[in-house]
Design an enzyme around this catalytic site. Sequence first.
Site: not given
Length: 1526
Positions: A90, A160, A165, A376, A803
Site C-alpha cells: 500500500n 484490488r 490493510a 498475489k 529405354y
Amino acid sequence: MELSPLQPVNENMLLNKKKNEDGKKRLSVERIYQKKTQLEHILLRPDTYIGSVELVTQQMWVYDEDVGINYREVTFVPGLYKIFDEILVNAADNKQRDPKMSCIRVTMMRNNLISIWNNGKGIPVVEHKVEKMYVPALIFGQLLTSSNYDDDEKKVTGGRNGYGAKLCNIFSTKFTVETASREYKKMFKQTWMDNMGRAGDMELKPFSGEDYTCITFQPDLSKFKMQSLDKDIVALMVRRAYDIAGSTKDVKVFLNGNRLPVKGFRSYVDMYLKDKVDETGNALKVVHEQVNPRWEVCLTMSEKGFQQISFVNSIATSKGGRHVDYVADQIVSKLVDVVKKKNKGGVAVKADQVKNHMWIFGNAVIENPTFDSQTKENMTLQAKSFGSTCQLSEKFIKAAIGCGIVESILNWVKFKAQIQLNKKCSAVKHNRIKGIPKLDDANDAGSRNSAECTLILTEGDSAKTLAVSGLGVVGRDKYGVFPLRGKILNVREASHKQIMENAEINNIIKIVGLQYKKNYEDEDSLKTLRYGKIMIMTDQDQDGSHIKGLLINFIHHNWPSLLRHRFLEEFITPIVKVSKNKQEIAFYSLPEFEEWKSTNPNHKKWKVKYYKGLGTSTSKEAKEYFANMKRHRIQFKYSGPEDDAAISLAFSKKQVDDRKEWLTNFMEDRRQRKLLGLPEDYLYGQTTMYLTYNDFINKELILFSNSDNERSIPSMVDGLKPGQRKVLFTCFKRNDKREVKVAQLAGSVAEMSSYHHGEMSLMMTIINLAQNFVGSNNLNLLQPIGQFGTRLHGGKDSASPRYIFTMLSPLARLLFPSKDDHTLRFLYDDNQRVEPEWYIPIIPMVLINGAEGIGTGWSCKIPNFDVREVVNNIRRLLDGEEPLPMLPSYKNYKGTIEELASNQYVINGEVAILNSTTIEITELPIRTWTQTYKEQVLEPMLNGTEKTPPLITDYREYHTDTTVKFVIKMTEEKLAEAERVGLHKVFKLQTSLTCNSMVLFDHVGCLKKYDTVLDILRDFFELRLKYYGLRKEWLLGMLGAESSKLNNQARFILEKIDGKIVIENKPKKELIKVLIQRGYDSDPVKAWKEAQQKVPEEEENEENEESESESTSPAAESGPTFNYLLDMPLWYLTKEKKDELCKQRDEKEQELNTLKKKTPSDLWKEDLAAFVEELEVVEAKEKQDEQVGLPGKGVKAKGKKAQISEVLPSPVGKRVIPQVTMEMRAEAEKKIRRKIKSENVEGTPAEDGAEPGLRQRLEKRQKREPGTRAKKQTTLPFKPIKKAQKQNPWSDSESDMSSNESNFDVPPREKEPRIAATKAKFTADLDSDDDFSGLDEKDEDEDFFPLDDTPPKTKMPPKNTKKALKPQKSSTSVDLESDGKDSVPASPGASAADVPAETEPSKPSSKQTVGVKRTITKGQSLTSTAGTKKRAVPKETKSDSALNAHVSKKPAPAKAKNSRKRMPSSSDSSDSEFEKAISKGATSKKLKGEERDFHVDLDDTVAPRAKSGRARKPIKYLEESDDDLF
C-alpha cells in the site's frame, strides 16, 4: 433410518454410535447451522484470505545481515508475512498516486511493533457523505471498502479486492492509522484493538505540513502460533523492504532508520548475484534493459533451472505469472534459434530446456492486474490486457546470446548427448554379443585373453570371405571378423543424431567394448576391452585408404590414448603380382612396381596380374597372406603430436585452408618429381613393417584427397571430369554410326576405359552429357534420342537408361579433332590403354557448358557462355586483338542476365502485365524448374500459409516442356502493391549468380584458381595454339612418311614395268640388297611411327594385321623393312593402277606442301570455320525436328496458330523491366570483398608452389588458424533447387542441356538488342536481400543455378561478332527453320544467338533471317553468323526495327534499351518473324510494330514439343554422377 442429503456429516457419524448414547442430549439445529459475520469468518478461516497460519518450512529468498540476500530454508507463517506485505505494498502504491512521493520508512521494534511510513499524498481527511464516517476510518476499519472497485478506471496499484490493510488490522492486537492531508489541512489518527473488534477514539488536528501516512501495527502472534517475531520472518520482511527499494523508482527506503543501499532495479539485481560465478569461475554477466517506463528486465544465466524474481506494481510475484512468461518467451524464441544453429545435428533442444538455463528479473507496472489468490504470488492477467508492451531490443537479445546462457545450454546438450551415447556402450565385458549381424566373433573375445584378440574390419562382405578363408591358417580363437558397409562416418564433423543412428559405429563400439569418454591410458583400462587390437583390411586403392583414414579418425577423435598403444594396424595385400615359371614377386604399390620394371629390362617376359580389390584374390592366396602374417600386417605407430596434427588436418572442418595448402604442396611436389624424372613416393616396400600416422596421412590418404578433386573438378583443357572423359573416349573408339542404348553404352565404357565405379552413376553421366534443355548444356556432346529430361523437372524426368538411346553429336569430332589424338598423352589402367589425360578441343568447353564440383579443399563453379561469343573471342586472339568481355549465357534462355559487380550477376525471368488483375510469367530464372516453381512459389501464394495470406486468386498453366507460361490472376489492390514492391521480387523471378570459385586443373594437373573467365580463355588459347603447332609437326612427319612411301611404291612399279628390277625367282635377301642399292627406303611410315615411340590409337588394333610378321620376327625388327613394296598385288602393274598410284603420290606431295605453308593459326581457323558451319546445320536440323511435331498438322492454319499462341507470350502484355537496385550492387560488392578476403587466406592453388619440401610446409601450415572458407551451395529461393545443387552436373556432364527450350521462340517482350553496357533501367523492384543474399552464398555449389538463366548481356561489343560470324552466312536461313531441338543434340552454338532463328517462318527472306538471326539474340559476340554485323546496329534487321517500333510505343521499352542484357537466344529473329505472322493474321488490334514483335509464322516456327517428360525416378542431373560416389 435414511438420511436426507442436507444432513451434516457429523450427524451421519452420530447414527453409527451405540444405543446407550441415545439418551445423551442431541445438538440443536441452531448449533449445527451457524452464520458468522465476515470478521468472524476471516478469523475462523484465515487461510482463505491471508494464506496458511501454520508454520511452513521452505526455501525462500531472505536478507541476512552477515550474508545479504540469499536463498535458504526458512520457517515462517505465510499469513503473517502476507499482512506485513499488504501494508508495505500500500505504501509503495502511493507512489503511483503521488509521483512526488520520495520516501518509505519501515521500522520493526522489539515489542513486535511494526511501523510503515511514507511521504506520499495523505488519505483524504474528510467525512464520507454516504457512510457518515471519515475516509481513513472507513478504509482501514470497515471491511469491503476500497478505492479499487472501479474496473473501468485503469489503475496500476497493487491493491484490488478491498481486503489488504483490513486483514492486517484484523490479525493485529493493535493497529494505528495516522495520516495528514495538506489538501484538507487536517491530521487523522485512530487505533483499533482486539483484532479490529474495538476502535479507539479518533483524533483530528489541524495540519499545514507535508502529507504523510503511517501505519503501525502489532501482529496478534497467538493467531500465528508464535510468541515473537523470529529471525526467519524478520529476514523475509527485510528482504521485502529491499524489494520495494529495488522495484519502486525514485523512492528512498529506510529500515530502522538506515537507508537501504539500493539505487534502482539494476543494483537490486546485483544483490542476488553477489559472489555468483559461472562454470568457468567468472562473475555472471547481467543483461539489463529499461524497455519503457513500465517495464524493466534483467537476465542472466541460471544453473538451477529456470529462476525468476518479478514484481507487478511492487507486489513480489514469487510464483511468476503471465508477465514473466511474456518476457521469457521472447528471449527463449531467439535463443532457441541460436542454439539450433550452433548445435546442428546435436540433441534436439526444446524451448523449456532453453528456459531452464535462464534467470529473469522483471519489474512491471500493469493495469488492473489479476491474481490467482489473495496472496498475489501468481499474476494471471492476459498479456493483451497489460496496458503496455515489453518489446526487447535487438541490443538486449544480442547481449542475452552472449551472456553465457547459450554456452551453458550447449554444455548441457553435450552432457545429454554423452549420456545417450553411453547408453550405446556397455561398461561390462561380455563373452558373447547378440544382435550384430555378420559378426564372426573371436572365441576368446571378452574373456581374460581378450587383450590378445584382434578384430579384423573388412571392406564389404567379399573381403570378409577372404579374411575368413585366411582364418583357417591362424585360427578363430584370437581373430574376429566384421564387414563394414562402405565408408564410415567422419565422427569429427558428424552431428549427435548421426552418431546415435549410425549402426556401423555403434556396432564397432559394442564389438570392441569401447566406452565414450573413458581414458585408455593404462594396461588395466585396456583389459576392459573385448579386443586388444583392430586390424583394418581394405582394398589397396584410394577409397580403401579413405576408409582406413576414417577409422583412424574415429578412434583418434574419441579415444586418442588408444593410438599410443598401437591399437590399430592394417592388413595389406598385393596390388600387382608378376610371375615367371615358378618364381613370383608381389608388389604393394604401383610406384614400386614401376621401379622394378625400369630396373628389369626383361620385365615383358613376366606375366603381370593386377589386383583391383580384395575380391580379386583367391582363397588359396588368402591363406598364403595369413600364413605370412608378419609381411602383410603393418602396425600403425604413434610418433608424437605431429600425428595428431596430421589426422586433424585431414578430417577437421576447421582446417579447410590448411587442407588446400596441403594438397597444393602435394601437387607441386608431384609435378617436380615428374620434371626431374624421379619415381613417385610410396609407403609399402618389401621391408615395411610399421607406419606412422603422419606418413599414412601425408603419403597415402592424400592420394584419396587428390583423386577426390580429380573426380570432382574438371580440367581447364577439355572441361571434362574423368567419368565424362571415359564416356567420350569410348564413343570415339566405338565410332557408332547408329544409335546405342544408354545402358549398353555404359557397359561398353566400363569395359573399354576401366571404369571402376557403379554403372548407374555412369549412365547418369551419359544422360547429363546428352541433355539439352534450358539451363543444362549449351553444347551437348551426345545426342538425346528419347526422353533425357526437360526443364519441367530439371532433368529428373528422364526415362530409364534401358529405354533411351544416344550417339555422338555430329559436332563432337569437330570439337575434338582426331588429328589431335596423336599429340595426347593416353593413360594406362591394368596395362590397358584408356582415355587421355585430357582431350584438347578447339574451343574451351569448360566455358561453353560450365562446370560445378566440390572436392577436398576446393570447389568449382563456372557458368555457361555463348558458343559464338567464345569462338569470336578466339578469333580475336588469333588476330592479335584483345578478347571481349562475356556474360553468362544459356542456350534458348529468354530472360536476361546482367552484371552486378565483378563475377556477380543477376538472372531475371520474364513477367508482363496483361491488365489490372492479370500478369503473365514467360520465363523463370535459370535452373528454377517449372514444376518446382509452381509447387514452391505459386501454390503457397494461391493457398496462403500460416503466416502469410493468399496473394493470388488463380493461375493457369500454358507451358510446354521447353517454354514457360503462367497466367496469374490477382486483385487490383494486390497487383498494384506487387508492382510497387517489384513483380520480379514478389514472384521470385530474380536470382543471383556468383562466380568466385573458378578452380580448375591446368594442363599439368595442378589446381588453379582463375579470377575471370577471360583468364581461362587466355590459358586455353596459349595451350591450344601450342598443340596446333604439335599437330602440324606430327602431320608434317606423317605426311612426309606417307609421301615417301607412295613415292617409293610408284618408282618401284615403274622400274618393275621398265624391267630395271627383276624379282622373279630371287631370294628375299637378294631382293632386299637390290632395293637398298637402288636407293629405296625402308618402310618410311613404320620407321616414322617407331621414331614417335607410340602407335596411334586407330592402328592399335591393326598391329597384328599389318605388321605382325615384321614385329614378331627379330630379323624384321633388326633390318630394313620392304614388305610395303614386295607385298603389293600384281594388278598394281596394270596401267590403271599405276596411274592411280602416281596420282596419289602427287596429291600427297601437294597436301604436304600445302600444310607446310600453313601456320598453326590457319589450322585453328579452318577447324573453327568447319565447326561453325556444322553448328548451323545441326541447329537447323533441331528446329526442323521441332516443327515436325507441331500440333494440328492436319488442322487449319488458324487453329494451329491459336494453339501455338497459347504457349507464346501475349502480344498485349506490357513487359516489366527487371530492376537492379543500388542496394543489390552494394551487396554484391560486399560479398566479393568477403570472398576475396577468405580466398586470399587460401592462396591460389597453382601458385602456392612447393618451395620447401611438402612435409615441412605442411607442418608449418598445421599451426595456422583454420580458415573460414566454407562451401555453401547456392540455392534458389525454392527448396527443390537445392537438390539440384547437389549434383555438380553443371560442371561437365550436363552443361549441354539447353536445346529443349527453343521450341517456340518467343521474342522477349519489348526487349531491345543489347547495345551499350550495364545501364539497364528496371522498373521492377528486386528482392535483393532475399533472393540475392541466399543465392550468392551458395556460391560454391549452387551459384550455378542462377547462372544458367542469363542470356541478357550487359556487356558490349558487337563488332567482333562480325568476323566470327562470317562462316555462318548460309546458316542463317537454316537457323530460322531449325529451331526444334527435339531429338537432336542441342547445338552448342545455339545459346542465345542461335535461338532467334527459330522464330523465322519459312517465308522470311534469307536477308531478314540473317538479321534476325541468332546473331542478334546471342549477344555481343556471336561468332559465326553473317547476321552478326547487323546485330551490332539493331536498326539494320527487321526484327530490330520492329523491336524499336514496339519500344517507341510503350513506355517501358526505352528503359529496356539501356540494359543491353543478354537476350533470349531467339529473341531477335523471332521478333521479326513474330511480327510478320501477326500482321498477316490481322488478329491483333495492336499497331503494326507491336504485332510484328509478337508474331511468328506459327506454321513454320513453333512446333509444340513432341517430348513430354516421363515420370520416373528422379535423376540427379545436376552433378556429374560419378561424383555422387565420393
